[in-house]
Design an enzyme around this catalytic site. Structure first.
Site, PDB file in Angstrom:
ATOM      1  N   PHE A  93     -20.196  -2.103   6.431  1.00  0.00           N
ATOM      2  CA  PHE A  93     -20.098  -0.633   6.469  1.00  0.00           C
ATOM      3  C   PHE A  93     -18.848  -0.272   7.266  1.00  0.00           C
ATOM      4  O   PHE A  93     -18.697  -0.663   8.422  1.00  0.00           O
ATOM      5  CB  PHE A  93     -21.325  -0.007   7.136  1.00  0.00           C
ATOM      6  CG  PHE A  93     -21.247   1.503   7.158  1.00  0.00           C
ATOM      7  CD1 PHE A  93     -21.792   2.255   6.121  1.00  0.00           C
ATOM      8  CD2 PHE A  93     -20.586   2.171   8.188  1.00  0.00           C
ATOM      9  CE1 PHE A  93     -21.687   3.638   6.122  1.00  0.00           C
ATOM     10  CE2 PHE A  93     -20.482   3.557   8.190  1.00  0.00           C
ATOM     11  CZ  PHE A  93     -21.037   4.289   7.158  1.00  0.00           C
ATOM     12  N   ASP A 114     -13.498  -4.280  12.687  1.00  0.00           N
ATOM     13  CA  ASP A 114     -14.061  -2.935  12.821  1.00  0.00           C
ATOM     14  C   ASP A 114     -15.146  -2.971  13.895  1.00  0.00           C
ATOM     15  O   ASP A 114     -16.244  -3.479  13.680  1.00  0.00           O
ATOM     16  CB  ASP A 114     -14.635  -2.499  11.469  1.00  0.00           C
ATOM     17  CG  ASP A 114     -15.283  -1.119  11.515  1.00  0.00           C
ATOM     18  OD1 ASP A 114     -15.561  -0.627  12.626  1.00  0.00           O
ATOM     19  OD2 ASP A 114     -15.530  -0.557  10.436  1.00  0.00           O
ATOM     20  N   LYS A 173     -17.586   6.125  18.002  1.00  0.00           N
ATOM     21  CA  LYS A 173     -18.938   6.152  18.603  1.00  0.00           C
ATOM     22  C   LYS A 173     -18.906   6.105  20.138  1.00  0.00           C
ATOM     23  O   LYS A 173     -18.464   7.057  20.754  1.00  0.00           O
ATOM     24  CB  LYS A 173     -19.756   4.985  18.036  1.00  0.00           C
ATOM     25  CG  LYS A 173     -20.140   5.196  16.554  1.00  0.00           C
ATOM     26  CD  LYS A 173     -21.197   4.193  16.122  1.00  0.00           C
ATOM     27  CE  LYS A 173     -21.547   4.261  14.667  1.00  0.00           C
ATOM     28  NZ  LYS A 173     -22.792   4.986  14.409  1.00  0.00           N
ATOM     29  N   THR A 228      -2.907  16.668  11.959  1.00  0.00           N
ATOM     30  CA  THR A 228      -2.713  17.765  12.910  1.00  0.00           C
ATOM     31  C   THR A 228      -3.217  17.395  14.299  1.00  0.00           C
ATOM     32  O   THR A 228      -2.493  17.510  15.281  1.00  0.00           O
ATOM     33  CB  THR A 228      -3.429  19.049  12.441  1.00  0.00           C
ATOM     34  OG1 THR A 228      -2.878  19.435  11.184  1.00  0.00           O
ATOM     35  CG2 THR A 228      -3.241  20.186  13.438  1.00  0.00           C
TER      36      THR A 228
END
Lengths: 472, 472
Positions: free
Chosen positions: B189, B298, B329, B353
């Site tokens: 994931f 990851d 997280k 931005t």
């Protein structure tokens, strides 16, 4: 909610003009840029800011230079830099900043109420549903997903996936991951994550070397300004583009990549402040209807009041302008509004850990109160007229330098002779205490906060006029 | 920085146990869920929270139920729910919350210093560069873009795009948008935006109906637990998967879709807490090197200390574990670390931005101070051992119900007989005041905050044991 609102005095306090102490970037900015260069690419850094000293329309840098801000952090500051932050006096507000929940599973008690006070209080026509997200790109990515899910269920006639759908999607294959497409426009900008990027076509540097999708790209009308002086030519150009849109929809359907959605900005911002008429958008909306594609209006840069209406698409005068409207920047949180039928049919389809940040909703509720109380949309309309008149005058005065002054509210732009001159004007204006941004190949975009008043316009025009005289 | 640090007392204050007043969700939660249902899909909402009353390891809901939180907002709360928020007493800190800058062009003065105090102070081995982003998906999307840019420049032998690159990329076509791929693992994931989603293969609901990329997907080892009891079988399984990885890299190169990067979680979390051995990761790292692919670890869910080391990949014992490490997280901000050579060669390539939110860096600096001062990684190691021992004992006690207890630090999981029983256990535990989360098909994942001590473990095991007895 005592103590939680920005008072009139807090809003009105600001400096009386620019004040420049050093060249920009000054020595302290250069030193910090060097430090940051050890950590990140600093090629885009303009200078470092002292946000504590910044007030209203004035941004103060770390060398003590105070600049009239007509760019506002890439158009993302709604009501200028406030003088005080009364919200932090409340313990319960502080909790919202420290305890960031997983909003999709365990929201705070005041979440529905704050959504109602903030985002829903300015919901576009026909939309009572909104999903927050952390940034503009995530907002558009999830809006695209919502359109794909909606389109697929429509195609199925129900929302129950087949076993083959379920197994093939796990390995990225059709039919589970269908070859649907989003139709976008040349010159458009919708973000930089890979779904968004496949619909972004403003500058090569955004897209180079990143794999993409084979999705249709229509021409955006190249109109002549002022729009009302060239109605016939502009109508022809818009008709040409609309015809191309329909051709592309048919072609991509035949290619097995049907257009699930059309995405467009009400004014192409990053791509050069390209306008189209309400008639164009109405007809485009009808084409979407006719071909069963969702219509997604990206208001990330245009939304939040700078055009004189809260949403730029309100200038089209339609009751049913869109199926999805995405936002970010001045709204302080990313997200998208959508019609009921565009809501994902099951939980966990439009989902992530944070799903936005509820502390931003608290700020937004405050900001919207100020916008209403101070009638800032009227202020923007007034300042915008003065700004555009001033640009027209300068354009008459410097016909070899300037062209195509255009705008809605203070969301204005003007074209400069060439790229090099544009960039030189941006730097010279900054040295004189006025911060501007470029867009497109050779345009300057004006993006002041909603508290930019007529006297700020005059101050800006004076400086801009001096800078132009040096470039004639 | 006076007044800005969390004191020991503030950290230690918490409740002495769960306390349940109603069923969960209680009447107030149900009422609010109904309200929110008018605005959003509420299928994933568990209940509404009173974050002001939540403390330490205890989450309090709007019906006054106080639960021991072993799920922590999908593993995103680092040190529990703090009692006070001393940072807000400082005006300059408040400014960081209200004035959100466009970090890539006009960062605040303290930005390099705060990056050094926060993210860089825990940078993975070999990495001194970090880019913040707003969420986990954006972090991975931009990490993928960094790998594509790096790979393409390597392929070119220089970083100057051809005219054809520039023109073709604007219309989503090769060579400007090359057919590069990212190799991912079944069960992995990595987020839900469209680039990330093409590497996510944990549950169909995440991927269904969304167009994807034809990228290679390798099998992730299916190991037997405890790992040390099945070394021979596990080594064979890992060898099989590694062989498949190399085959896929060769195949996709031949297909004209070379593997620019490999992305993997140190422990597949969402996909079911699937572990692999350090030997597997070392060999995978070598395969990436051999084939010229970047190696992206990851750590969005595994990072931040829950495994007993700050980064889960530190358990591999390598000096050069990765080219890119992404996080979000518990780190309170998204972003990714990378080696020098993975930095984009030009400005505005990895850009948006906001580029994160500097207020989150201030929080993170505080949180890291607490982690160091309180030796929380040691605490996690200690609590984790007790937790895993407890799970082993329960597994021996309920062999028909439980299997495959596994974990590192408090980042533990256990498999339940079947999906329905797992879901029933989760609900029953909640009714008794313990919040847990599921993952994979039939696993329970334990994701307490870093302040989860041995007495919390015992409290949890007592409740869990009671719940299991009801399901045997």
């Amino acid at each position: 909610m005592e103590g939680l609102s920005l008072s009139k005095t807090q809003m009105e306090f600001e400096y009386d003009g620019p004040s420049m102490k050093t060249e920009v970037p000054g020595p302290r900015s250069k030193e910090l840029t060097k430090q940051l260069g050890e950590i990140q690419n600093v090629g885009a850094i303009n200078f470092f800011c002292n946000y504590e000293e910044s007030r209203g329309n004035y941004l103060v840098d770390v060398d003590g230079n105070r600049m009239l801000d007509v760019y506002t952090q890439i158009s993302s500051i709604p009501i200028g830099y406030p003088a005080e932050f009364p919200m932090f006096t409340s313990f319960s507000s502080q909790s919202a900043f420290v305890n960031r929940p997983a909003l999709g599973i365990m929201p705070p008690e005041n979440f529905p109420e704050k959504l109602a006070e903030s985002l829903l209080s300015v919901a576009p026509s026909g939309m009572s549903r909104v999903q927050t997200m952390a940034c503009g790109s995530c907002s558009n990515e999830n809006a695209y997903k919502a359109m794909f899910i909606w389109y697929r269920n429509k195609e199925r006639g129900h929302n129950i996936p087949s076993d083959e759908d379920v197994s093939s999607c796990m390995i990225n294959q059709s039919p589970g991951c269908p070859d649907f497409s989003i139709l976008s426009f040349m010159g458009g900008f919708h973000g930089r994550t890979m779904g968004c990027l496949a619909t972004t076509h403003s500058k090569a540097i955004h897209k180079l070397d990143v794999p993409s999708f084979d999705w249709p790209i229509a021409p955006f009308p190249k109109l002549k300004y002022p729009l009302e002086e060239f109605t016939r030519e502009n109508a022809q150009e818009e008709a040409r583009c609309l015809e191309e849109v329909e051709d592309l929809i048919v072609q991509w359907r035949q290619k097995g990549r049907p257009v699930a959605g059309i995405v467009i900005e009400p004014i192409q911002a990053e791509g050069g402040d390209n306008h189209a008429t309400p008639d164009f958008f109405k007809k485009l909306r009808n084409i979407a209807h006719k071909h069963g594609s969702a219509f997604h209006v990206d208001e990330v840069q245009t939304g939040g009041g700078a055009t004189g209406k809260f949403w730029a698409h309100e200038h089209w005068g339609m009751d049913d302008p869109a199926d999805i409207v995405s936002f970010s920047k001045k709204m302080l949180t990313g997200g998208f509004y959508h019609k009921d039928e565009l809501q994902a049919d099951k939980a966990y389809r439009i989902f992530n850990t944070w799903m936005g940040d509820p502390s931003k909703n608290l700020f937004l509720a405050e900001v919207l109160n100020v916008i209403r109380r101070e009638n800032l949309l009227e202020e923007v309309t007034r300042s915008g007229k003065t700004l555009l008149q001033g640009l027209y005058q300068l354009q008459d005065q410097y016909p070899n330098l300037l062209s195509s002054a255009r705008g809605q509210g203070t969301f204005c732009a003007i074209d400069i002779r060439d790229d090099a001159t544009r960039n030189s004007i941006l730097l010279k204006a900054r040295d004189k205490g006025v911060l501007l941004g470029g867009c497109g190949d050779r345009s300057i975009r004006f993006r002041p906060a909603l508290v930019f008043k007529e006297y700020h316009v005059h101050m800006f025009l004076n400086v801009f006029s001096d800078v132009l005289a040096e470039h004639n």
